[in-house]
Write a protein that holds these residues in place. Structure first.
Motif, PDB file in Angstrom:
ATOM      1  N   SER A  47       0.821  -1.206   0.000  1.00 57.72           N
ATOM      2  CA  SER A  47       0.000   0.000   0.000  1.00 57.72           C
ATOM      3  C   SER A  47       0.855   1.256   0.000  1.00 57.72           C
ATOM      4  O   SER A  47       0.347   2.364   0.001  1.00 57.72           O
ATOM      5  CB  SER A  47      -0.945  -0.004   1.212  1.00 57.72           C
ATOM      6  OG  SER A  47      -0.208  -0.032   2.407  1.00 57.72           O
ATOM      7  N   GLY A  48       2.162   1.104   0.052  1.00 56.28           N
ATOM      8  CA  GLY A  48       3.046   2.258  -0.102  1.00 56.28           C
ATOM      9  C   GLY A  48       3.564   2.826   1.191  1.00 56.28           C
ATOM     10  O   GLY A  48       4.257   3.831   1.189  1.00 56.28           O
ATOM     11  N   LYS A  49       3.277   2.166   2.320  1.00 55.43           N
ATOM     12  CA  LYS A  49       3.639   2.785   3.589  1.00 55.43           C
ATOM     13  C   LYS A  49       5.149   2.856   3.821  1.00 55.43           C
ATOM     14  O   LYS A  49       5.651   3.833   4.365  1.00 55.43           O
ATOM     15  CB  LYS A  49       2.931   2.089   4.762  1.00 55.43           C
ATOM     16  CG  LYS A  49       3.049   0.577   4.799  1.00 55.43           C
ATOM     17  CD  LYS A  49       2.012   0.009   5.758  1.00 55.43           C
ATOM     18  CE  LYS A  49       2.305  -1.431   6.140  1.00 55.43           C
ATOM     19  NZ  LYS A  49       2.366  -2.382   5.019  1.00 55.43           N
ATOM     20  N   THR A  50       5.894   1.874   3.359  1.00 56.52           N
ATOM     21  CA  THR A  50       7.346   1.912   3.544  1.00 56.52           C
ATOM     22  C   THR A  50       8.006   2.904   2.589  1.00 56.52           C
ATOM     23  O   THR A  50       8.809   3.745   3.007  1.00 56.52           O
ATOM     24  CB  THR A  50       7.950   0.507   3.345  1.00 56.52           C
ATOM     25  OG1 THR A  50       7.339  -0.377   4.270  1.00 56.52           O
ATOM     26  CG2 THR A  50       9.442   0.521   3.589  1.00 56.52           C
ATOM     27  N   VAL A  51       7.619   2.827   1.317  1.00 46.20           N
ATOM     28  CA  VAL A  51       8.185   3.735   0.314  1.00 46.20           C
ATOM     29  C   VAL A  51       7.957   5.184   0.712  1.00 46.20           C
ATOM     30  O   VAL A  51       8.838   6.038   0.594  1.00 46.20           O
ATOM     31  CB  VAL A  51       7.547   3.457  -1.066  1.00 46.20           C
ATOM     32  CG1 VAL A  51       7.949   4.516  -2.074  1.00 46.20           C
ATOM     33  CG2 VAL A  51       7.940   2.083  -1.554  1.00 46.20           C
ATOM     34  N   MET A  52       6.775   5.459   1.244  1.00 50.11           N
ATOM     35  CA  MET A  52       6.406   6.819   1.629  1.00 50.11           C
ATOM     36  C   MET A  52       7.404   7.395   2.632  1.00 50.11           C
ATOM     37  O   MET A  52       7.699   8.588   2.607  1.00 50.11           O
ATOM     38  CB  MET A  52       5.014   6.764   2.255  1.00 50.11           C
ATOM     39  CG  MET A  52       4.463   8.093   2.680  1.00 50.11           C
ATOM     40  SD  MET A  52       2.702   7.941   2.912  1.00 50.11           S
ATOM     41  CE  MET A  52       2.602   7.122   4.487  1.00 50.11           C
ATOM     42  N   ASN A  53       7.923   6.529   3.523  1.00 47.74           N
ATOM     43  CA  ASN A  53       8.841   7.021   4.536  1.00 47.74           C
ATOM     44  C   ASN A  53      10.305   6.922   4.127  1.00 47.74           C
ATOM     45  O   ASN A  53      11.127   7.685   4.614  1.00 47.74           O
ATOM     46  CB  ASN A  53       8.623   6.243   5.837  1.00 47.74           C
ATOM     47  CG  ASN A  53       7.353   6.688   6.525  1.00 47.74           C
ATOM     48  OD1 ASN A  53       7.313   7.750   7.117  1.00 47.74           O
ATOM     49  ND2 ASN A  53       6.303   5.895   6.387  1.00 47.74           N
ATOM     50  N   PHE A  54      10.611   5.977   3.244  1.00 49.22           N
ATOM     51  CA  PHE A  54      12.017   5.780   2.877  1.00 49.22           C
ATOM     52  C   PHE A  54      12.442   6.640   1.680  1.00 49.22           C
ATOM     53  O   PHE A  54      13.561   7.141   1.650  1.00 49.22           O
ATOM     54  CB  PHE A  54      12.279   4.300   2.570  1.00 49.22           C
ATOM     55  CG  PHE A  54      12.403   3.447   3.809  1.00 49.22           C
ATOM     56  CD1 PHE A  54      12.099   3.965   5.062  1.00 49.22           C
ATOM     57  CD2 PHE A  54      12.849   2.144   3.723  1.00 49.22           C
ATOM     58  CE1 PHE A  54      12.211   3.190   6.205  1.00 49.22           C
ATOM     59  CE2 PHE A  54      12.977   1.352   4.866  1.00 49.22           C
ATOM     60  CZ  PHE A  54      12.654   1.880   6.106  1.00 49.22           C
ATOM     61  N   ALA A  55      11.539   6.779   0.711  1.00 54.10           N
ATOM     62  CA  ALA A  55      11.931   7.456  -0.526  1.00 54.10           C
ATOM     63  C   ALA A  55      12.394   8.909  -0.313  1.00 54.10           C
ATOM     64  O   ALA A  55      13.414   9.305  -0.855  1.00 54.10           O
ATOM     65  CB  ALA A  55      10.803   7.390  -1.547  1.00 54.10           C
ATOM     66  N   PRO A  56      11.690   9.714   0.492  1.00 47.70           N
ATOM     67  CA  PRO A  56      12.151  11.101   0.652  1.00 47.70           C
ATOM     68  C   PRO A  56      13.517  11.195   1.328  1.00 47.70           C
ATOM     69  O   PRO A  56      14.184  12.213   1.237  1.00 47.70           O
ATOM     70  CB  PRO A  56      11.080  11.730   1.547  1.00 47.70           C
ATOM     71  CG  PRO A  56       9.903  10.864   1.426  1.00 47.70           C
ATOM     72  CD  PRO A  56      10.427   9.488   1.200  1.00 47.70           C
ATOM     73  N   VAL A 230      -4.300   5.592   7.799  1.00 43.17           N
ATOM     74  CA  VAL A 230      -4.631   4.330   7.144  1.00 43.17           C
ATOM     75  C   VAL A 230      -4.396   4.499   5.655  1.00 43.17           C
ATOM     76  O   VAL A 230      -4.887   5.441   5.036  1.00 43.17           O
ATOM     77  CB  VAL A 230      -6.098   3.925   7.406  1.00 43.17           C
ATOM     78  CG1 VAL A 230      -6.403   2.587   6.741  1.00 43.17           C
ATOM     79  CG2 VAL A 230      -6.369   3.860   8.898  1.00 43.17           C
ATOM     80  N   MET A 231      -3.582   3.604   5.090  1.00 43.55           N
ATOM     81  CA  MET A 231      -3.241   3.695   3.663  1.00 43.55           C
ATOM     82  C   MET A 231      -3.992   2.609   2.902  1.00 43.55           C
ATOM     83  O   MET A 231      -4.140   1.477   3.373  1.00 43.55           O
ATOM     84  CB  MET A 231      -1.741   3.437   3.465  1.00 43.55           C
ATOM     85  CG  MET A 231      -0.808   4.420   4.095  1.00 43.55           C
ATOM     86  SD  MET A 231      -0.564   5.861   3.072  1.00 43.55           S
ATOM     87  CE  MET A 231       0.251   5.160   1.640  1.00 43.55           C
ATOM     88  N   TYR A 232      -4.444   2.966   1.708  1.00 36.06           N
ATOM     89  CA  TYR A 232      -4.959   1.942   0.807  1.00 36.06           C
ATOM     90  C   TYR A 232      -4.526   2.287  -0.609  1.00 36.06           C
ATOM     91  O   TYR A 232      -4.815   3.400  -1.082  1.00 36.06           O
ATOM     92  CB  TYR A 232      -6.489   1.842   0.886  1.00 36.06           C
ATOM     93  CG  TYR A 232      -7.032   0.745  -0.007  1.00 36.06           C
ATOM     94  CD1 TYR A 232      -6.919  -0.586   0.372  1.00 36.06           C
ATOM     95  CD2 TYR A 232      -7.607   1.045  -1.235  1.00 36.06           C
ATOM     96  CE1 TYR A 232      -7.386  -1.588  -0.450  1.00 36.06           C
ATOM     97  CE2 TYR A 232      -8.074   0.050  -2.068  1.00 36.06           C
ATOM     98  CZ  TYR A 232      -7.958  -1.278  -1.668  1.00 36.06           C
ATOM     99  OH  TYR A 232      -8.410  -2.279  -2.495  1.00 36.06           O
ATOM    100  N   ALA A 233      -3.848   1.378  -1.254  1.00 34.56           N
ATOM    101  CA  ALA A 233      -3.438   1.546  -2.651  1.00 34.56           C
ATOM    102  C   ALA A 233      -2.828   2.916  -2.893  1.00 34.56           C
ATOM    103  O   ALA A 233      -3.328   3.700  -3.700  1.00 34.56           O
ATOM    104  CB  ALA A 233      -4.618   1.304  -3.598  1.00 34.56           C
ATOM    105  N   ALA A 234      -1.742   3.213  -2.173  1.00 37.36           N
ATOM    106  CA  ALA A 234      -0.932   4.415  -2.383  1.00 37.36           C
ATOM    107  C   ALA A 234      -1.563   5.698  -1.839  1.00 37.36           C
ATOM    108  O   ALA A 234      -0.946   6.751  -1.889  1.00 37.36           O
ATOM    109  CB  ALA A 234      -0.578   4.614  -3.868  1.00 37.36           C
ATOM    110  N   ARG A 235      -2.796   5.624  -1.347  1.00 42.78           N
ATOM    111  CA  ARG A 235      -3.426   6.843  -0.838  1.00 42.78           C
ATOM    112  C   ARG A 235      -3.783   6.707   0.637  1.00 42.78           C
ATOM    113  O   ARG A 235      -4.037   5.606   1.118  1.00 42.78           O
ATOM    114  CB  ARG A 235      -4.707   7.139  -1.624  1.00 42.78           C
ATOM    115  CG  ARG A 235      -4.432   7.430  -3.073  1.00 42.78           C
ATOM    116  CD  ARG A 235      -5.726   7.509  -3.828  1.00 42.78           C
ATOM    117  NE  ARG A 235      -5.462   7.596  -5.263  1.00 42.78           N
ATOM    118  CZ  ARG A 235      -6.403   7.537  -6.182  1.00 42.78           C
ATOM    119  NH1 ARG A 235      -7.669   7.393  -5.817  1.00 42.78           N
ATOM    120  NH2 ARG A 235      -6.093   7.616  -7.451  1.00 42.78           N
TER     121      ARG A 235
END
Lengths: 337, 313
Positions: A47-56, A230-235
Motif C-alpha cells: 500500500s506504499g507505507k514503507t516507500v512513503m517514509n524511505f523514498a524522501p 490508514v493507507m490503501y493503494a498508495a493513498r
C-alpha cells in the motif's frame, strides 16, 4: 499546532521508474508527527507505507529512479530536492531507522560494537574509544544483558529479540529527533514483540523523540500510537487520533479492516471476515476511488471522481469518503455496525 | 576450529597419496620405452642387449607395484631420483628452479589480486558507467585470450615497441614485470568479475540498507560493509586461480626463457624423462592441495559465522 511538527508531509507523491515500468506507490499523502508522539501508518502489503517514509530520505534500492513531489519538512527544513550528500547528514543523525527483519539488518561479519560505534564516530565526532564507550551506554539503554560481552560478539550469536535491540541502539546512536520503525516487530515472536514495543515507547518518552511506526498490526497500533494514518493503494484514506479511528472507523476500508480482526466473542468455527476482492495494481492510473470496486457504499460517482480528505463532522478525524461522510451526517454519528 | 583443521589436514594427506598414485600411473602408462631412449642418448642403440641392461639398471623389469613403492618410499624421504637424460640429481634441479616459478606465481598472484579488487570495485561503484563497461570488456577479453598470446602481445608492446623492459631473462624487477602481467591477465579478468558481481549482490542486501540509514557514504559502505562479506567467495576463487597459475607457468616460462618448474616439466615430457615428470607432477598437485587447504582455513578464519561455530562445538 502544525508548525511545531517534527515531520510534516504535505501532498507527497512518489513515482518509481525502472527501465521498463513506472509505478506510483504513494499518491498525494499528507500527515505530520510531533515531538514525543507516535504516528502509526497502517495498510496492507504494497500500500506504499514503507516507500512513503524511505523514498524522501534516499533509502531506495539502486537501479530504481525515484521522483518526488509535494513537501516533506523535517523540523521546518524541506527534504525534497536535497542532494544525497545532504540527506546523508540527516539520515542516522537526525532520523533513526529500525527495520523489519533484525536477522538480516545487521552486517554478519562485523562486530556489534563496531556497528554501533561507527554511528557515534560519524555523527557525534567521537574518537573510536569514546565511540565504543558510547556503544556500551546505548547497549545498556536498550536493555541488553551482559553488555560488554555483546559488543565483541557477531550478529549470528544473538537471538532475534536481542538483534532488534541492537538495531534500535544503532538507530539511537546519532541522538535522532525522529525514529522511523518499519514493522519493527513483524519478524519477532509474540512475547518479544511486546518487550520491543514497550522499549520503544519508553525510549520515545525518555528521549522525547517523534516516532513513525509502520505496521499492519492493529494491536500494535492500539498499544503504542497516538495518531494513525490508514493507507490503501498508495493513498491515505483516513487519519486521526488512534482511539477515535479504532473505535469509530469512518472510511469503509478502515471499517472493513477493523471488522476483519477476530473477536473473542466469535464462536468457534466462525469464518474470518476478510475483504472480498483484490487490492488494485499500482501501475494503472485510477481516476476515482481506489477502494470503490470492493466497497459496499460505492456509487457510480466513486469510480470517476477521486474523493478528497475532508474533516468528519464532530471530530478531528479526516477521511476520504464523501459518501460515508454524508451518511454519518444524516445519522449523527460515525459508528458502523 | 582445531577439530576442523585436523579433519582438513587428514583429507589433504589422503589426497596427496591419491595424487602420487595418479602421477605414477600416468607416467608409466605413457607410450615409449625409456630404456630405448636412454640407449639412444648414450649412442648405444645398436649394441645388442644394451636396452635390457638399462632396464635392469633403472629397475624397469620389476613389477609395477614394487616400482611404485620404491619411488614413493624415496619421495617421502625427499629423494626424487636422478634424471635419466642428464644424470643430474632431480632434487638439486628442483631447488634451482622452484624459486623461479615461486617468483612467477607469487608476483602474478599479487598483480591479479590488486588488479581484480581495484577493477571490480570501480565497476561496482559506478555500475553501468563507462568504467564498468570497460572493466567488463577487459574481463571478457582477458578470460578468453590464451596465455601464450597475451605473453607475445605484452612482449611486442612493452619490450619491442616501447622498449621499456627486457623481453626475456630473469634478472631483477624489470625483467619480472612482463611475466607477472602475462600470468596475471586471466586470473585478474576472472576475479574482477567475482568482485564486481559479489559487490553488486552484497549492496542489495538488508544490512546495506541499514548502513545507508546510518548516513554512511556509498564508498564506505561498499568498502567496509559489502567487501568483507564477499571475502569467502573471493578467497575461494583466488585459490583456484593461483593453482591454475602453475599450469600457466608451463607456457609462460619458456616464453620468457625462465628456467623454472614449468620449463623443467616441459623438457621432462619432451624427453620422456619420467623421474622429472613424476616429480614435477607431484609437486604441482601438492601445491594445488596445499593452496586449497590454505584457502579453506583462511575462509574459516575470516568468516566469524564459521569460525565461532567450530570453536563453540
Amino acid at each position: 499546532m502544525q508548525h511545531d511538527a517534527t515531520l510534516k508531509v504535505d501532498n507527497l507523491t512518489v513515482d518509481l521508474l525502472t527501465s521498463k515500468t513506472a509505478v506510483r506507490p504513494v499518491d498525494g499523502v499528507s500527515y505530520s508527527v510531533r515531538k514525543g508522539e507516535c504516528l502509526a501508518i497502517v495498510g496492507e502489503s504494497g500500500s506504499g507505507k514503507t516507500v512513503m517514509n524511505f523514498a524522501p530520505l534516499g533509502l531506495m534500492p539502486a537501479g530504481v529512479s525515484t521522483e518526488l513531489s509535494g513537501s516533506v519538512k523535517f523540523n521546518g527544513r524541506e527534504l525534497i530536492g536535497l542532494e544525497d550528500g545532504e540527506l546523508r547528514h540527516i539520515r542516522g543523525k537526525s532520523i533513526g531507522f529500525i527495520f523489519q527483519d533484525p536477522m538480516s539488518a545487521l552486517n554478519p561479519v562485523r562486530r556489534i560494537g563496531r556497528q554501533i560505534a561507527e554511528m557515534a564516530e560519524l555523527h557525534l565526532g567521537l574518537s573510536p574509544s569514546a565511540a565504543e564507550a558510547r556503544a556500551l551506554e546505548l547497549i545498556k539503554l536498550v536493555g541488553i544483558p551482559d553488555p560488554e560481552a555483546r559488543l565483541r560478539q557477531y550478529p549470528h550469536e544473538l537471538s532475534g529479540g536481542l538483534r532488534q535491540r541492537v538495531v534500535i541502539a544503532i538507530a539511537l546512536a546519532g541522538e535522532p529527533k525522529l525514529l522511523i520503525a518499519d514493522e519493527p516487530t513483524t519478524a519477532l515472536d509474540v512475547t518479544v514483540q511486546a518487550q520491543i514495543l514497550r522499549l520503544l515507547k519508553d525510549l520515545r518518552k525518555r528521549l522525547d523523540m517523534a516516532m513513525i511506526l509502520i505496521t499492519h498490526d492493529m494491536g500494535v497500533v492500539a498499544s503504542s500510537a497516538d495518531d494513525i494514518v490508514v493507507m490503501y493503494a498508495a493513498r491515505a484514506v483516513e487519519r486521526g487520533p488512534v482511539e477515535e479511528v479504532l473505535t469509530q472507523p469512518r472510511h469503509p476500508y478502515t471499517r472493513a479492516l477493523i471488522n476483519a480482526i477476530p473477536k473473542s466473542s466469535d464462536t468457534v468455527g466462525t469464518r474470518f471476515r476478510g475483504l472480498s476482492g483484490m487490492p488494485p495494481i499500482l501501475g494503472a492510473p485510477n481516476p476515482g476511488c481506489a477502494f470503490a470496486p470492493r466497497c459496499d457504499l460505492a456509487v457510480a460517482e466513486c469510480r470517476h471522481t477521486r474523493p478528497l480528505m475532508s474533516q468528519a463532522t464532530h471530530s478531528t478525524v479526516r477521511f476520504a469518503c464523501p459518501i460515508a461522510n454524508t451518511e454519518s451526517e444524516i445519522h449523527g454519528t460515525g459508528t458502523c455496525s | 576450529m582445531l577439530r576442523y583443521t585436523g579433519n582438513r589436514l587428514q583429507q589433504s594427506v589422503v589426497l596427496l597419496f591419491l595424487a602420487s598414485v595418479v602421477c605414477f600411473t600416468l607416467v608409466v602408462s605413457s607410450p615409449g620405452n625409456v630404456a630405448v631412449l636412454i640407449a639412444e642418448l648414450r649412442g648405444m642403440i645398436g649394441s645388442p642387449g644394451y636396452v635390457e641392461q638399462i632396464e635392469q639398471e633403472i629397475g624397469l623389469n620389476k613389477p609395477l607395484l614394487i616400482r611404485y613403492a620404491d619411488w614413493l618410499g624415496n619421495v617421502i624421504q625427499g629423494d626424487f631420483g636422478i634424471s635419466y637424460r642428464t644424470g643430474h640429481d632431480v632434487n638439486a634441479d628442483i631447488m634451482n628452479r622452484i624459486t623461479v616459478t615461486g617468483m612467477l606465481v607469487a608476483g602474478g598472484a599479487v598483480v591479479a589480486t590488486v588488479a581484480s579488487l581495484v577493477l571490480g570495485f570501480i565497476g561496482a561503484f559506478w555500475p553501468g558507467g563507462i568504467t564498468d563497461r570497460a572493466v567488463r570488456g577487459f574481463a571478457l577479453v582477458g578470460a578468453s585470450t590464451p596465455t601464450f598470446f597475451v605473453g607475445a602481445l605484452v612482449i611486442f608492446m612493452f619490450a619491442v615497441i616501447l622498449n621499456l623492459v627486457p623481453a626475456v631473462g630473469f634478472n631483477g624487477l624489470k625483467s619480472w614485470i612482463l611475466p607477472w602481467i602475462t600470468v596475471a591477465v586471466l586470473p585478474a579478468a576472472v576475479l574482477s568479475r567475482v568482485v564486481r558481481v559479489g559487490l553488486e549482490e552484497a549492496m542489495a542486501s538488508p544490512y546495506v540498507l541499514t548502513a545507508k540509514s546510518k548516513g554512511l557514504s556509498r564508498f564506505r559502505i561498499m568498502f567496509r560493509d559489502a567487501l568483507p562479506n564477499i571475502t569467502p567467495i573471493y578467497i575461494n576463487a583466488l585459490g583456484t586461480q593461483i593453482g591454475l597459475m602453475t599450469a600457466a607457468a608451463i607456457i609462460v616460462e619458456p616464453l620468457f626463457a625462465w628456467q623454472g618448474m614449468g620449463d623443467y616439466f616441459l623438457n621432462g615430457v619432451r624427453f620422456r624423462d619420467f623421474m622429472v615428470v613424476q616429480a614435477c607432477l607431484l609437486l604441482f598437485l601438492t601445491f594445488f592441495i596445499v593452496v586449497n587447504l590454505v584457502v579453506d582455513l583462511t575462509v574459516m578464519a575470516t568468516d566469524p559465522r564459521i569460525r565461532r561455530q567450530r570453536s563453540g562445538a
